[in-house]
Design an enzyme around this catalytic site. Structure first.
Site, PDB file in Angstrom:
ATOM      1  N   GLN A  75       0.825  -1.210   0.000  1.00  0.00           N
ATOM      2  CA  GLN A  75       0.000   0.000   0.000  1.00  0.00           C
ATOM      3  C   GLN A  75       0.866   1.270   0.000  1.00  0.00           C
ATOM      4  O   GLN A  75       0.473   2.314   0.528  1.00  0.00           O
ATOM      5  CB  GLN A  75      -0.936  -0.008   1.209  1.00  0.00           C
ATOM      6  CG  GLN A  75      -2.001  -1.085   1.171  1.00  0.00           C
ATOM      7  CD  GLN A  75      -3.027  -0.872   0.069  1.00  0.00           C
ATOM      8  OE1 GLN A  75      -3.172   0.226  -0.461  1.00  0.00           O
ATOM      9  NE2 GLN A  75      -3.746  -1.918  -0.286  1.00  0.00           N
ATOM     10  N   SER A  76       2.035   1.179  -0.619  1.00  0.00           N
ATOM     11  CA  SER A  76       2.980   2.299  -0.640  1.00  0.00           C
ATOM     12  C   SER A  76       2.412   3.520  -1.352  1.00  0.00           C
ATOM     13  O   SER A  76       1.982   3.447  -2.504  1.00  0.00           O
ATOM     14  CB  SER A  76       4.271   1.852  -1.335  1.00  0.00           C
ATOM     15  OG  SER A  76       5.060   2.956  -1.686  1.00  0.00           O
ATOM     16  N   ASN A  77       2.451   4.670  -0.664  1.00  0.00           N
ATOM     17  CA  ASN A  77       2.069   5.927  -1.312  1.00  0.00           C
ATOM     18  C   ASN A  77       3.081   6.312  -2.390  1.00  0.00           C
ATOM     19  O   ASN A  77       2.720   6.870  -3.428  1.00  0.00           O
ATOM     20  CB  ASN A  77       1.973   7.046  -0.272  1.00  0.00           C
ATOM     21  CG  ASN A  77       0.815   6.859   0.682  1.00  0.00           C
ATOM     22  OD1 ASN A  77      -0.239   6.342   0.318  1.00  0.00           O
ATOM     23  ND2 ASN A  77       0.997   7.274   1.925  1.00  0.00           N
TER      24      ASN A  77
END
Length: 206
Positions: A75-77
């Site tokens: 879920q890396s921005n």
């Protein structure tokens, strides 16, 4: 090297606003608190990584790259904004993600795929090896990858924050002159000399 001459691909809606946190200030008994809203940069729901990516993508395009390669958590921005930056710049995107592919995509992972990124799933200890192997595999296919380290945290990406400090210093001076608050004055004393040095000399030493 002059900042103005560095390759840059515009991605963020700048400047981002500064917002007063009056209720939190009151709850804490009086300190003047402000927040800089880099969640409003605009690129794929916003986020501060857009500042770094302007210079990273700029360099990638200057070098003739056709693919951005980076890594991060599922879920890396950073990965989400890299995928968006690639789509906007007309580049392909390959993401190396930590963990196993979930049965149902959601959140940033869903946005990654909607933005056209190809996801490679590995265990976290494999990141360094995969970040080395994948670009070589792409080159063997005739592609021209540009590798962005985890979080885009290198000298090129940091240029975005040099400009952010110049932006912030100008905004705080406006707040200081308008309202005379102590927070504005204190922050200008800390960052002002740095920002004025960079802006006045027009130089950035990488």
């Amino acid at each position: 090297m002059h900042i103005e001459t560095l390759p840059r691909f515009r991605l963020a809606q700048l400047p981002t606003p500064i917002e007063r946190l009056d209720r939190l200030s009151g709850e804490l008994g009086g300190p003047d608190l402000l927040i800089k809203r880099d969640d409003l940069t605009g690129l794929a729901l916003g986020g501060n990584k857009a500042r770094k990516l302007e210079f990273l993508v700029g360099q990638a395009l200057e070098q003739g790259a056709d693919t951005l390669v980076t890594a991060g958590a599922a879920q890396s921005n950073h990965c989400r904004q890299t995928a968006a930056a690639a789509a906007k710049a007309g580049l392909k995107c390959e993401l190396i993600l930590n963990d196993q592919k979930p049965v149902r995509q959601n959140g940033n992972l869903l946005l990654d795929e909607l933005l056209g990124a190809k996801c490679h799933w590995i265990e976290r200890p494999q990141f360094p090896v995969k970040l080395s192997e994948l670009p070589e595999q792409l080159r063997a296919q005739g592609r021209k990858p540009y590798v962005i380290g985890i979080g885009g945290s290198n000298g090129v990406g940091a240029t975005g924050y040099v400009l952010a400090m110049i932006e912030l210093e100008g905004q705080l001076r406006t707040i200081q002159h308008a309202g005379g608050d102590g927070a504005g004055r204190a922050t200008c004393r800390v960052w002002g000399p740095i920002a004025r040095s960079v802006r006045g000399q027009g130089q950035f030493r990488a």
